[in-house]
Design a protein around this motif. Structure first.
Motif, short mmCIF file in Angstrom:
data_model
loop_
_atom_site.label_atom_id
_atom_site.label_comp_id
_atom_site.label_asym_id
_atom_site.label_seq_id
_atom_site.Cartn_x
_atom_site.Cartn_y
_atom_site.Cartn_z
N ALA B 84 0.85 -1.20 0.00
CA ALA B 84 0.00 0.00 0.00
C ALA B 84 0.89 1.25 0.00
CB ALA B 84 -0.91 0.01 1.22
N ARG B 85 0.36 2.32 -0.58
CA ARG B 85 1.10 3.59 -0.56
C ARG B 85 1.00 4.17 0.85
NH1 ARG B 85 -0.92 6.49 -5.31
NH2 ARG B 85 -1.88 8.21 -4.18
N VAL B 86 2.08 4.69 1.36
CA VAL B 86 2.09 5.14 2.75
C VAL B 86 2.97 6.37 2.93
CG1 VAL B 86 3.99 3.53 3.34
CG2 VAL B 86 2.48 4.37 5.15
N VAL B 87 2.52 7.29 3.76
CA VAL B 87 3.40 8.36 4.24
C VAL B 87 3.37 8.36 5.77
CG1 VAL B 87 3.27 9.94 2.26
CG2 VAL B 87 1.55 10.12 4.10
N GLN B 88 4.49 8.73 6.34
CA GLN B 88 4.58 8.89 7.80
C GLN B 88 4.39 10.37 8.12
OE1 GLN B 88 5.58 6.41 10.38
NE2 GLN B 88 4.78 8.07 11.62
N LEU B 89 3.46 10.69 9.00
CA LEU B 89 3.27 12.08 9.45
C LEU B 89 3.86 12.22 10.84
CD1 LEU B 89 -0.52 12.53 8.50
CD2 LEU B 89 1.48 12.76 7.02
N HIS B 90 4.73 13.19 11.01
CA HIS B 90 5.25 13.50 12.35
C HIS B 90 4.53 14.74 12.87
CE1 HIS B 90 9.29 11.15 12.22
NE2 HIS B 90 8.25 10.39 12.40
N THR B 91 4.00 14.64 14.08
CA THR B 91 3.11 15.69 14.58
C THR B 91 3.87 16.76 15.37
OG1 THR B 91 2.69 14.51 16.63
CG2 THR B 91 1.23 14.03 14.78
N GLY B 92 5.17 16.68 15.44
CA GLY B 92 5.93 17.69 16.19
C GLY B 92 5.61 17.65 17.67
N GLY B 93 5.42 16.49 18.22
CA GLY B 93 5.16 16.34 19.65
C GLY B 93 3.69 16.37 20.00
N MET B 94 2.84 16.77 19.04
CA MET B 94 1.41 16.89 19.35
C MET B 94 0.72 15.54 19.37
SD MET B 94 0.04 20.41 17.79
CE MET B 94 1.02 20.13 16.34
N CYS B 95 -0.35 15.49 20.19
CA CYS B 95 -1.00 14.22 20.49
C CYS B 95 -2.22 13.97 19.62
CB CYS B 95 -1.40 14.20 21.96
SG CYS B 95 -2.42 15.61 22.43
N HIS B 96 -2.37 14.74 18.56
CA HIS B 96 -3.58 14.59 17.73
C HIS B 96 -3.28 15.11 16.33
CE1 HIS B 96 -3.61 18.84 18.80
NE2 HIS B 96 -4.17 18.99 17.62
N LEU B 97 -4.23 14.89 15.43
CA LEU B 97 -4.20 15.55 14.12
C LEU B 97 -5.49 16.35 13.95
CD1 LEU B 97 -2.25 12.98 13.52
CD2 LEU B 97 -2.45 13.92 11.21
N ASP B 98 -5.38 17.54 13.41
CA ASP B 98 -6.58 18.30 13.07
C ASP B 98 -6.80 18.22 11.55
OD1 ASP B 98 -4.85 20.09 11.86
OD2 ASP B 98 -5.03 21.62 13.40
N ALA B 99 -7.81 18.94 11.07
CA ALA B 99 -8.19 18.82 9.66
C ALA B 99 -7.09 19.36 8.73
CB ALA B 99 -9.50 19.56 9.41
N GLU B 100 -6.45 20.44 9.14
CA GLU B 100 -5.40 21.03 8.30
C GLU B 100 -4.19 20.09 8.21
OE1 GLU B 100 -4.98 23.35 6.25
OE2 GLU B 100 -2.78 23.43 6.13
N MET B 101 -3.82 19.49 9.34
CA MET B 101 -2.72 18.53 9.34
C MET B 101 -3.08 17.32 8.46
SD MET B 101 -2.30 18.88 13.46
CE MET B 101 -0.87 17.93 13.94
N THR B 102 -4.33 16.89 8.55
CA THR B 102 -4.78 15.75 7.75
C THR B 102 -4.73 16.09 6.26
OG1 THR B 102 -6.23 15.10 9.57
CG2 THR B 102 -6.69 14.12 7.42
N ARG B 103 -5.16 17.32 5.92
CA ARG B 103 -5.13 17.75 4.52
C ARG B 103 -3.69 17.78 4.00
NH1 ARG B 103 -3.68 21.43 1.68
NH2 ARG B 103 -3.07 22.76 3.42
N GLN B 104 -2.77 18.29 4.82
CA GLN B 104 -1.35 18.29 4.41
C GLN B 104 -0.86 16.87 4.15
OE1 GLN B 104 1.26 20.57 7.11
NE2 GLN B 104 -0.44 21.94 7.57
N GLY B 105 -1.30 15.95 5.00
CA GLY B 105 -0.91 14.55 4.83
C GLY B 105 -1.47 13.96 3.54
N ILE B 106 -2.76 14.26 3.27
CA ILE B 106 -3.39 13.73 2.05
C ILE B 106 -2.73 14.31 0.81
CG2 ILE B 106 -5.54 13.70 0.71
CD1 ILE B 106 -7.06 13.50 3.35
N ASP B 107 -2.39 15.59 0.87
CA ASP B 107 -1.69 16.21 -0.27
C ASP B 107 -0.35 15.52 -0.51
OD1 ASP B 107 -3.79 17.90 -0.62
OD2 ASP B 107 -2.79 19.70 0.18
N ALA B 108 0.34 15.17 0.56
CA ALA B 108 1.63 14.50 0.43
C ALA B 108 1.46 13.08 -0.11
CB ALA B 108 2.35 14.47 1.78
N LEU B 109 0.38 12.44 0.33
CA LEU B 109 0.11 11.06 -0.12
C LEU B 109 -0.35 11.04 -1.57
CD1 LEU B 109 -0.25 8.04 0.93
CD2 LEU B 109 -2.63 8.66 1.39
N GLY B 110 -1.14 12.04 -1.94
CA GLY B 110 -1.77 12.05 -3.28
C GLY B 110 -3.07 11.28 -3.20
#
Lengths: 221, 221
Positions: B84-110
């Motif tokens: 499967a296609r995969v990207v690792q997201l590092h949250t910079g110490g944060m304990c969650h993901l919000d919508a903007e972080m998720t969007r950045q991840g999806i853009d990176a994944l394609g």
């Protein structure tokens, strides 16, 4: 059973936290009260370990417990059955306790006659590690079913722990958990951490843990 | 093995999160991409469940995975072995993901060619539940060793879950876990939640879970 006291605590200002933590730590030292901050993921066995710890030490010293949770008082009710003094802290949805919240909890619990106070922190491997609570020492529990790779994924928690209890060793044969690999992973984050395998359910390995605590508490006296 | 891509993501503004989440959800719907937000405590078996899920569905659809962690890329490397296609997201110490972080991840994944994207959220039963990621549906895993009382202590997580997977059922006999009591506790928080017992290790119970996912994905098409 007596009603469990539930304290609604408010978050302090983040910037001042380190200073407030040091003030709390100093005042506890003056009053010869040892404060242990006990952290872990949800379901690692903090409360069961605490019950065994109280049973092992309550004839030697006076113990008070602060149970921190988002909601519910199930753990405080369990602890209450040991006879130890206990308050339930509700964090108002927050995933950690800071030094001011801890101080409010200690004030509610009362510290004058206590030798050992344990703060059972919110079940979480991220946020609680970020806030100095003012504790004398930090302990954390990693349970075998969680896996031996957790120090790689939650580095700060393992970095701030003075002692790491490896709980649920009694079921280790049913999981792919390598204690030596886990120790190596902990040491990547924290070469100084004491690592003690236990089973809070069977009582296995509790004596070295109680001895470590006794020594630490003696130094505070 | 290919190098795992690691994306350092930045937190969006909290106030705008609900709006950004809805925008992301709408755009994914238009593009017929189903986004599953998978949450649990550390060590509940998110990655193992995900590997089994990919194996069960990858002949029927195109799948992309976002692995969110404070640190490390151990999960992304495991997922990568499935193809499967995969990207690792590092949250910079944060304990969650919000919508903007998720969007950045999806853009990176394609997203163009994908039918299903799974966000494996940070292992945490508190913070991830507080942020709408923009996901189409939320799934959470509670593993048997964590105990059947967790809905009482982490109410929001169970309230936001559309489906609750009860993992590690293969070792249930070694723990004091009552599935009916757990279901009752979940229903206190969320009467609508689908509750599915599984063992990601043995494959037990995976078919009802895959069927639920297939149905949900079909609705998005």
């Amino acid at each position: 059973m007596d009603q469990v006291r539930i304290i609604e605590i408010k978050e302090g200002v983040f910037e001042q936290n380190n200073q407030k933590a040091q003030e709390l730590r100093d005042s506890l030292k003056q009053e010869k009260v040892f404060l242990l901050n006990l952290m872990s993921a949800p379901g690692s066995g903090k409360t069961t370990t605490l019950v065994q710890t109280i049973k092992g030490l309550q004839d030697e010293m006076k113990i008070g417990i602060m149970e921190a949770d988002i909601d519910s008082d199930v753990d405080a009710r369990t602890i209450q059955q040991t006879g130890a003094r206990v308050v339930q802290l509700h964090t108002g949805g927050m995933c950690h306790l800071d030094a001011e919240m801890t101080r409010q909890g200690i004030d509610a619990l009362g510290r004058e006659d206590l030798d050992l106070i344990v703060l059972e922190n919110v079940g979480n491997l991220v946020c609680p590690a970020e806030f100095d609570t003012g504790s004398t020492k930090n302990a954390m529990i990693l349970s075998v079913p969680e896996g031996d790779d957790k120090p790689l994924k939650y580095p700060l928690m393992f970095a701030v722990a003075d002692v790491v209890l490896v709980n649920k060793m009694d079921v280790a044969e049913h999981f792919d958990f390598d204690l030596e690999r886990f120790k190596d992973n902990v040491r990547l984050r924290n070469p100084e951490a004491i690592i003690l395998p236990i089973s809070a359910r069977t009582g296995e390995g509790m004596e070295p843990w109680l001895d470590w605590l006794r020594q630490q508490i003696e130094r505070q006296q």
